[in-house]
Scaffold this motif. Structure first.
Motif, PDB file in Angstrom:
ATOM      1  N   LEU A   1     -46.281 -10.208  10.137  1.00 50.20           N
ATOM      2  CA  LEU A   1     -46.316  -9.144  10.403  1.00 50.20           C
ATOM      3  C   LEU A   1     -46.741  -7.957   8.989  1.00 50.20           C
ATOM      4  O   LEU A   1     -45.938  -7.743   7.648  1.00 50.20           O
ATOM      5  CB  LEU A   1     -45.351  -8.323  10.703  1.00 50.20           C
ATOM      6  CG  LEU A   1     -44.713  -7.346  11.331  1.00 50.20           C
ATOM      7  CD1 LEU A   1     -44.957  -7.169  13.000  1.00 50.20           C
ATOM      8  CD2 LEU A   1     -43.100  -6.690  11.435  1.00 50.20           C
ATOM      9  N   ASN A   2     -47.441  -6.554  10.122  1.00 50.99           N
ATOM     10  CA  ASN A   2     -47.662  -5.462   8.751  1.00 50.99           C
ATOM     11  C   ASN A   2     -47.664  -4.401   9.501  1.00 50.99           C
ATOM     12  O   ASN A   2     -47.521  -3.901  10.571  1.00 50.99           O
ATOM     13  CB  ASN A   2     -49.337  -5.495   7.978  1.00 50.99           C
ATOM     14  CG  ASN A   2     -49.762  -7.302   7.529  1.00 50.99           C
ATOM     15  OD1 ASN A   2     -48.907  -6.804   5.659  1.00 50.99           O
ATOM     16  ND2 ASN A   2     -50.137  -8.408   7.435  1.00 50.99           N
ATOM     17  N   LYS A   3     -46.664  -3.514   8.909  1.00 51.04           N
ATOM     18  CA  LYS A   3     -46.673  -2.198   9.033  1.00 51.04           C
ATOM     19  C   LYS A   3     -47.195  -1.146   7.841  1.00 51.04           C
ATOM     20  O   LYS A   3     -46.910  -0.849   7.185  1.00 51.04           O
ATOM     21  CB  LYS A   3     -45.409  -1.407   9.095  1.00 51.04           C
ATOM     22  CG  LYS A   3     -45.342  -0.157  10.338  1.00 51.04           C
ATOM     23  CD  LYS A   3     -45.700  -0.097  11.266  1.00 51.04           C
ATOM     24  CE  LYS A   3     -45.798   1.406  11.887  1.00 51.04           C
ATOM     25  NZ  LYS A   3     -46.014   1.167  13.082  1.00 51.04           N
TER      26      LYS A   3
ATOM     27  N   LEU B   1     -38.717  -3.193  10.165  1.00 53.19           N
ATOM     28  CA  LEU B   1     -38.545  -4.677  10.518  1.00 53.19           C
ATOM     29  C   LEU B   1     -37.667  -4.243  11.945  1.00 53.19           C
ATOM     30  O   LEU B   1     -38.419  -5.125  12.571  1.00 53.19           O
ATOM     31  CB  LEU B   1     -38.077  -4.796   9.304  1.00 53.19           C
ATOM     32  CG  LEU B   1     -37.725  -7.021   9.684  1.00 53.19           C
ATOM     33  CD1 LEU B   1     -39.504  -7.403   9.896  1.00 53.19           C
ATOM     34  CD2 LEU B   1     -38.013  -7.426   8.550  1.00 53.19           C
ATOM     35  N   LEU B   2     -36.605  -4.173  11.485  1.00 55.29           N
ATOM     36  CA  LEU B   2     -35.910  -3.331  13.106  1.00 55.29           C
ATOM     37  C   LEU B   2     -36.218  -3.414  14.008  1.00 55.29           C
ATOM     38  O   LEU B   2     -36.513  -3.899  15.217  1.00 55.29           O
ATOM     39  CB  LEU B   2     -34.756  -3.076  12.460  1.00 55.29           C
ATOM     40  CG  LEU B   2     -33.323  -4.012  13.295  1.00 55.29           C
ATOM     41  CD1 LEU B   2     -32.389  -5.137  12.871  1.00 55.29           C
ATOM     42  CD2 LEU B   2     -31.702  -2.548  13.735  1.00 55.29           C
ATOM     43  N   HIS B   3     -36.512  -2.125  13.464  1.00 58.11           N
ATOM     44  CA  HIS B   3     -37.343  -1.629  14.721  1.00 58.11           C
ATOM     45  C   HIS B   3     -38.672  -2.104  15.249  1.00 58.11           C
ATOM     46  O   HIS B   3     -38.462  -2.791  16.845  1.00 58.11           O
ATOM     47  CB  HIS B   3     -38.088  -0.343  14.872  1.00 58.11           C
ATOM     48  CG  HIS B   3     -36.618   0.620  13.351  1.00 58.11           C
ATOM     49  ND1 HIS B   3     -37.043   2.138  13.788  1.00 58.11           N
ATOM     50  CD2 HIS B   3     -35.035   1.332  14.468  1.00 58.11           C
ATOM     51  CE1 HIS B   3     -35.940   2.639  13.254  1.00 58.11           C
ATOM     52  NE2 HIS B   3     -34.843   1.970  13.306  1.00 58.11           N
ATOM     53  N   ILE B   4     -39.270  -2.574  15.116  1.00 50.56           N
ATOM     54  CA  ILE B   4     -40.363  -3.642  14.856  1.00 50.56           C
ATOM     55  C   ILE B   4     -39.692  -5.174  15.482  1.00 50.56           C
ATOM     56  O   ILE B   4     -40.420  -5.034  16.808  1.00 50.56           O
ATOM     57  CB  ILE B   4     -41.568  -4.034  14.052  1.00 50.56           C
ATOM     58  CG1 ILE B   4     -42.646  -2.675  13.918  1.00 50.56           C
ATOM     59  CG2 ILE B   4     -42.380  -4.812  14.938  1.00 50.56           C
ATOM     60  CD1 ILE B   4     -43.195  -3.050  12.624  1.00 50.56           C
ATOM     61  N   MET B   5     -38.456  -5.400  15.530  1.00 48.13           N
ATOM     62  CA  MET B   5     -37.808  -6.765  15.505  1.00 48.13           C
ATOM     63  C   MET B   5     -37.668  -6.129  17.281  1.00 48.13           C
ATOM     64  O   MET B   5     -37.978  -7.086  18.337  1.00 48.13           O
ATOM     65  CB  MET B   5     -37.031  -7.239  15.630  1.00 48.13           C
ATOM     66  CG  MET B   5     -37.680  -7.595  14.136  1.00 48.13           C
ATOM     67  SD  MET B   5     -36.572  -9.077  13.078  1.00 48.13           S
ATOM     68  CE  MET B   5     -35.461  -8.308  12.512  1.00 48.13           C
TER      69      MET B   5
END
Ligand code: ADP
Ligand code: MG
Length: 220
Positions: free
Chosen positions: A9-11, A49-53
């Motif tokens: 994962l990359n943002k 990270l939490l929002h993407i998960m």
């Protein structure tokens, strides 16, 4: 059994000269029933990270797999259904609906489900000491009470995964430990997975696993 997988994962936020790399090549596997705590300094990428998960923000690349379903393969409607069925969210800000009472706010996630929540809502309100506030509006509650309403709302559908972003940041120490105890009990009773962000390292004692994040990278 793995319930959630994060793959490469990359943002990156923004573009060109105002680019911010929030997450770099994150890989994770979280087991069903685990209490996972994510720790790291402010700005390290925890909320991203939490929002993407949780499927409420999209990654720049990489994927999240929940119960063998790749989130990137879903459209917005399917993602929102997945959230409704499997996920409970607790944010730093409570996001309560101002015109609805405490009880109505907690029941919100049960709309359009077969969930008959009357007994459980009473149990949750008792456990969170808000039963005597059930007909009040959010504006009539203290910050700590509003957060407890938000927590009850996140638990009402007995979600498989609970994502919480500094859920006890605005609570006094006594209420904080009561809330954490309650989440821990819920986790054990319903075999739930909890993924919680905190910068309070003491909270790590509730965790089965601690993930450290530094400048968008996981540190072992
Ligand atoms: N919507 C956004 N637009 C641009 N940059 C953002 C946005 N959200 C977060 N960031 C940046 O991404 C990095 C990680 O932020 P965040 O995930 O909120 O960290 P944390 O929750 O650990 O404090 C920070 O540098 C932050 O400024
Ligand atoms: Mg944050």
């Amino acid at each position: 059994m793995t319930i959630l997988k994060v793959k490469n994962l990359n943002k990156v936020y923004g573009k060109e000269e105002i680019k911010v790399k929030a997450l770099s090549n994150i890989n994770l596997e979280i087991n069903k029933g685990e209490f996972v705590v994510i720790v790291g300094k402010s700005g390290s990428g925890k909320s991203t990270l939490l929002h993407i998960m949780a499927g409420i923000e999209t990654p720049t690349n990489g994927d999240v797999i929940i119960d063998d379903i790749s989130i990137s393969s879903l459209n917005e409607k399917e993602r929102s259904l997945l959230r409704k069925e499997k996920i409970g969210l607790i944010f730093q800000s409570y996001n309560l609906i101002p015109v609805l009472t405490v009880e109505e706010n907690i029941k919100l996630p049960t709309i359009n489900t077969n969930n008959k929540s009357d007994e459980y809502i009473n149990e949750l309100m008792d456990l969170l000491h808000i039963s005597d506030r059930k007909t009040h509006l959010p504006s009539q509650l203290s910050g700590g009470q509003q957060q407890r309403v938000a927590i009850a709302r996140a638990l009402i559908n007995k979600p498989a995964i609970i994502f919480a972003d500094e859920p006890t940041g605005n609570l006094d120490t006594k209420t904080e430990s009561e809330v954490l105890q309650l989440l821990k009990e819920s986790q054990k009773k319903y075999n739930q997975t909890i993924i919680m962000i905190t910068h309070n390292i003491d909270i790590a004692k509730y965790a089965d696993k601690v993930i450290k994040i530094e400048d968008g990278v996981i540190r072992e």
